[in-house]
Design a protein around this motif. Sequence first.
Motif, short mmCIF file in Angstrom:
data_model
loop_
_atom_site.label_atom_id
_atom_site.label_comp_id
_atom_site.label_asym_id
_atom_site.label_seq_id
_atom_site.Cartn_x
_atom_site.Cartn_y
_atom_site.Cartn_z
N CYS A 1 0.76 -1.15 0.08
CA CYS A 1 -0.08 0.10 -0.11
C CYS A 1 1.01 1.32 0.04
O CYS A 1 1.98 1.22 0.43
CB CYS A 1 -0.94 -0.03 1.23
SG CYS A 1 -0.09 0.27 2.83
N GLY B 1 -1.63 6.38 3.38
CA GLY B 1 -2.91 6.84 3.23
C GLY B 1 -3.84 5.78 2.54
O GLY B 1 -5.00 6.48 2.67
N ASP B 2 -3.24 4.89 2.11
CA ASP B 2 -4.35 4.09 1.21
C ASP B 2 -5.42 3.53 2.52
O ASP B 2 -4.85 3.09 3.52
CB ASP B 2 -3.63 2.90 0.25
CG ASP B 2 -3.05 3.49 -0.99
OD1 ASP B 2 -3.28 4.67 -1.21
OD2 ASP B 2 -2.45 2.64 -1.33
N SER B 3 -6.44 3.12 1.97
CA SER B 3 -7.45 2.23 2.58
C SER B 3 -7.01 1.07 3.22
O SER B 3 -7.35 0.68 4.04
CB SER B 3 -8.96 2.54 2.14
OG SER B 3 -8.86 1.48 0.87
N ASN B 4 -6.28 0.42 2.35
CA ASN B 4 -5.78 -1.00 2.76
C ASN B 4 -4.45 -1.01 3.58
O ASN B 4 -4.17 -2.01 3.83
CB ASN B 4 -5.57 -1.79 1.34
CG ASN B 4 -4.63 -1.55 0.47
OD1 ASN B 4 -4.14 -0.54 0.72
ND2 ASN B 4 -4.26 -2.77 -0.12
N CYS B 5 -3.86 0.20 4.08
CA CYS B 5 -2.74 0.10 4.61
C CYS B 5 -3.04 -0.46 6.08
O CYS B 5 -1.81 -1.10 6.78
CB CYS B 5 -2.27 1.54 4.67
SG CYS B 5 -0.99 1.88 3.52
N ALA B 6 -3.96 -0.06 6.58
CA ALA B 6 -4.07 -0.88 8.01
C ALA B 6 -4.22 -2.29 7.99
O ALA B 6 -3.52 -2.91 8.78
CB ALA B 6 -5.65 -0.27 8.55
N TYR B 7 -4.83 -2.86 6.71
CA TYR B 7 -4.80 -4.49 6.81
C TYR B 7 -3.21 -4.91 6.63
O TYR B 7 -2.80 -5.63 6.97
CB TYR B 7 -5.68 -4.94 5.81
CG TYR B 7 -5.47 -6.27 5.30
CD1 TYR B 7 -5.90 -7.22 6.10
CD2 TYR B 7 -4.51 -6.60 4.09
CE1 TYR B 7 -5.53 -8.48 5.96
CE2 TYR B 7 -4.41 -7.96 3.92
CZ TYR B 7 -5.06 -9.07 4.71
OH TYR B 7 -4.61 -10.05 4.31
N THR C 1 -3.21 1.31 14.05
CA THR C 1 -2.91 1.53 12.73
C THR C 1 -1.94 2.88 12.56
O THR C 1 -0.99 2.98 11.75
CB THR C 1 -3.86 1.88 11.69
OG1 THR C 1 -4.81 0.64 11.71
CG2 THR C 1 -3.72 2.50 10.42
N GLU D 1 1.76 3.01 10.78
CA GLU D 1 1.91 3.82 10.04
C GLU D 1 3.19 4.66 10.17
O GLU D 1 4.14 5.01 9.24
CB GLU D 1 0.70 5.02 9.59
CG GLU D 1 -0.32 4.15 8.78
CD GLU D 1 -0.18 4.40 7.32
OE1 GLU D 1 0.78 4.87 6.91
OE2 GLU D 1 -0.89 3.86 6.67
#
Length: 177
Positions: free
Chosen positions: A93, A96-102, A148, A152
């Motif tokens: 990712c 800031g991408d939405s899948n970064c947390a995953y 997250t 990050e």
Amino acid sequence: MLMIRTGLRAAIPAVVLGALLVGCSAATTTDGPGSDVPYVDPSRAASAEAAAEVSLMPTPSPTPTLVIQEDPDAPELVRDAFAGLQATYQDGCAPGDSNCAYFLGRVDDELNRLDKAMKADKKGPGHFKEPVAWIGTLRTTLAGDDSTPNLEKHRKQLIGTRDRINTWMQDHPEDYR
């Protein structure tokens, strides 16, 4: 004279082609195609093919290629935990991408699995001294916060630890094969 030569040049290929065609049709008009090949009973040919296929099949290995852990309560094998870590290379990712947390959570989880497997391995944690130390340094940096925002914040060290361990493991194939 020039006209005769031109006519001969055109006639020669036609004569050769005609002779070849006559030869082919003569061969096929006798007793069928391949009259020079002896007759083989189809049932005997099928049994010969089956026997040939059986002999071409590889013999099964006396040792299984898939090792299944017999005791479900036993610690995870290093090779299995390492395979999970390597699978994170398929994901990724941008910040800031939405899948970064995953993604970052998964890398963190896979590093924890590998750390636990290395410490429980029969070779002992001393065999995995460097990878265990790198994961320990990462644990100190994360300070128990696997949220997250914290992952990050320490993304570079998280991914760097994964990559260093991958490089180390590639130099120790006996540990994951």
